[in-house]
Design an enzyme around this catalytic site. Structure first.
Site, PDB file in Angstrom:
ATOM      1  CD  GLU A 317     -10.900   0.960  34.014  1.00 30.75           C
ATOM      2  OE1 GLU A 317      -9.704   0.350  34.451  1.00 30.75           O
ATOM      3  OE2 GLU A 317     -11.426   0.479  33.350  1.00 30.75           O
ATOM      4  CG  HIS A 338     -11.896  24.791  13.804  1.00 34.91           C
ATOM      5  ND1 HIS A 338     -11.887  25.857  13.333  1.00 34.91           N
ATOM      6  CD2 HIS A 338     -10.402  24.890  14.171  1.00 34.91           C
ATOM      7  CE1 HIS A 338     -10.880  26.507  13.161  1.00 34.91           C
ATOM      8  NE2 HIS A 338      -9.916  26.005  13.579  1.00 34.91           N
ATOM      9  CE  LYS A 455     -12.870  -7.358  32.477  1.00 41.62           C
ATOM     10  NZ  LYS A 455     -11.455  -7.722  33.051  1.00 41.62           N
TER      11      LYS A 455
END
Length: 465
Positions: A317, A338, A455
């Protein structure tokens, strides 16, 4: 000033002294600008448009709190003890920087099975649950059901729970919705007019905003501020992280001392003696000169995974703007060797791997036992007696060697051990590095315009405006 972190790049021939020396002047200038931003923010001078928002207040905040500013630290400790003594389950509601720093501290500094322990084994500290960080109906429903079925007598300490809700503006829908839902559950349990309905809810919020207004209207007994000039992802050393950490029994003064010492180290030491600047220089040069714009934070052991996820948000951000910015990725080794190890070893040459090496374990080292005759089919008797930390060190050295042999650059951030002081240093190192790199490359590390767009769109879809 003491230090529990050392930094060393293993750049496998990618970086030469000339590159570092040519960058040093610019690096020091970026450091000086980042620290000058602290003074600019409080000077009363007009802040240039290019520097808005200017959320540099995190830089000197640890020192100010330790020096007694507004008696805030003492108030946090006192209120935390009061809440700790009255509840056995703490529900923390927040999203992004409003909970990720606490989660990093909780996983690093509390027992890995904290919630499974008895209260006595937890040191008298409550269990911890996170919500309000997503819109997952099943997760929220399960926590509500757990509280309803496990907490049946509000007079019994073992059955008492409370809420810490964290949101600077109060306008983030995920947290606001969760708060309304859990507030209703809490008021139903204790009684809407009971003292507990206002005493066992602690909002941490800005001086103005929706959550502040709601807190005032409801009359919550204790509310802590998120100071202006400190953005959410830089807020771990405000009440956002400190208050719930103190409720959990974490030594918040040691956290702040570690952060303050790292700030002083960064401010006074030149490149080559400064882990913040050296980390910035290495990552920046590998990205600028070699196109390595994927930064893999390789945490060795489970306790630092959430620290990596916190840093993912911090870096993404802060610097992921204007079609620029490295892509952060957290892995946990040896587990992820792995799963992702193949790609890191033989995939695209677009990444630098930064190891966080945890140092001495908090518990006594476990030794590998010798198997009796006839049961050594796994052939481990040849290393019987070696400890788990010794096996981990072999894995770290072997992995770094494999990367070096294939010209894959790595860096090592080594902690002496994982404790409150070292975590304070580590988190502050990453926040300072992010702010300084932003100034180095000409990107304002503060603010989050992309998040605001989502938003706004979400609100328009839901509210029709």
């Amino acid at each position: 000033m003491s230090n529990s972190i050392s930094f060393s790049p293993q750049a496998a021939g990618f970086l030469i002294e000339k590159q570092y020396s040519m960058l040093t002047e610019h690096l020091h200038a970026a450091r000086d600008e980042a620290f000058a931003d602290v003074q600019l923010r409080t000077s009363g001078e007009e802040i240039p448009e290019a520097k808005q928002p200017l959320d540099s207040g995190f830089i000197d905040l640890p020192e100010r709190l330790l020096n007694g500013e507004d008696d805030l630290l003492e108030n946090i400790e006192s209120a935390a003890k009061s809440l700790r003594d009255r509840i056995d389950r703490m529900v923390v509601l927040g999203i992004g920087g409003s909970y990720m720093g606490l989660r990093a501290l909780f996983e690093a500094l509390c027992d890995p099975y904290h919630n499974e322990l008895s209260r006595e084994a937890r040191g008298g500290n409550p269990r911890l649950y996170f919500e309000g960080n997503n819109l997952d109906n099943d997760s929220m429903s399960s926590l509500l059901n757990l509280l309803k079925t496990q907490c049946v007598d509000p007079k019994e300490l073992a059955d008492r729970w409370g809420i810490v809700v964290i949101s600077k503006s109060g306008g983030t829908l995920e947290t606001a919705a969760a708060f309304r839902i859990f507030r209703e559950a809490l008021e139903e349990y204790y009684g809407a007019d009971s003292p507990e309905a206002t005493e066992l809810v602690v909002p941490v919020t800005g001086e103005t905003g929706k959550l502040r207004d709601l807190s005032n209207a409801r009359g919550y007994q204790q509310t802590f501020p998120i100071p202006d000039g400190v953005g959410g992802r830089f807020s771990v050393f405000t009440a956002v992280g400190l208050f719930p950490a103190a409720v959990l029994g974490i030594d918040i003064r040691a956290l702040l001392q570690g952060a303050a010492d790292m700030t002083e180290w960064c401010r006074t030491k030149p490149a080559g003696e400064n882990p913040v600047l050296d980390y910035v220089a290495t990552c920046h040069l590998l990205e600028r000169d070699h196109g390595m714009d994927v930064r893999v934070l390789s945490t060795w052991g489970n306790r630092l995974e959430s620290t990596g996820l916190w840093y993912d948000q911090l870096l993404a951000e802060s610097l992921g703007k204007h079609e620029r910015g490295a892509t952060p990725l957290t892995v946990v080794n040896t587990r992820d060797l792995h799963s992702r190890g193949q790609q890191h070893q033989e995939g695209k040459r677009d990444r630098v791997i930064s190891n966080i090496i945890p140092g001495d374990p908090a518990s006594s080292p476990i030794s590998l036992p010798e198997a009796p005759d006839g049961l050594d089919q796994d052939l481990l008797n040849r290393i019987a007696g070696k400890t788990i930390p010794e096996l981990l060190q072999a894995a770290i050295e072997g992995t770094n060697q494999a990367y070096a042999e294939d010209q894959r650059p790595t860096t090592d951030l080594k902690l002496s051990k994982i404790d409150a002081y070292s975590m304070g240093q580590l988190l502050q190192l990453f926040m300072l590095a992010t702010a300084i790199e932003g100034r180095l490359i000409g990107i304002n590390p503060y603010g989050q315009p992309g998040v605001e767009a989502y938003k706004n769109n979400m609100g328009r879809i839901l509210y029709g405006s």
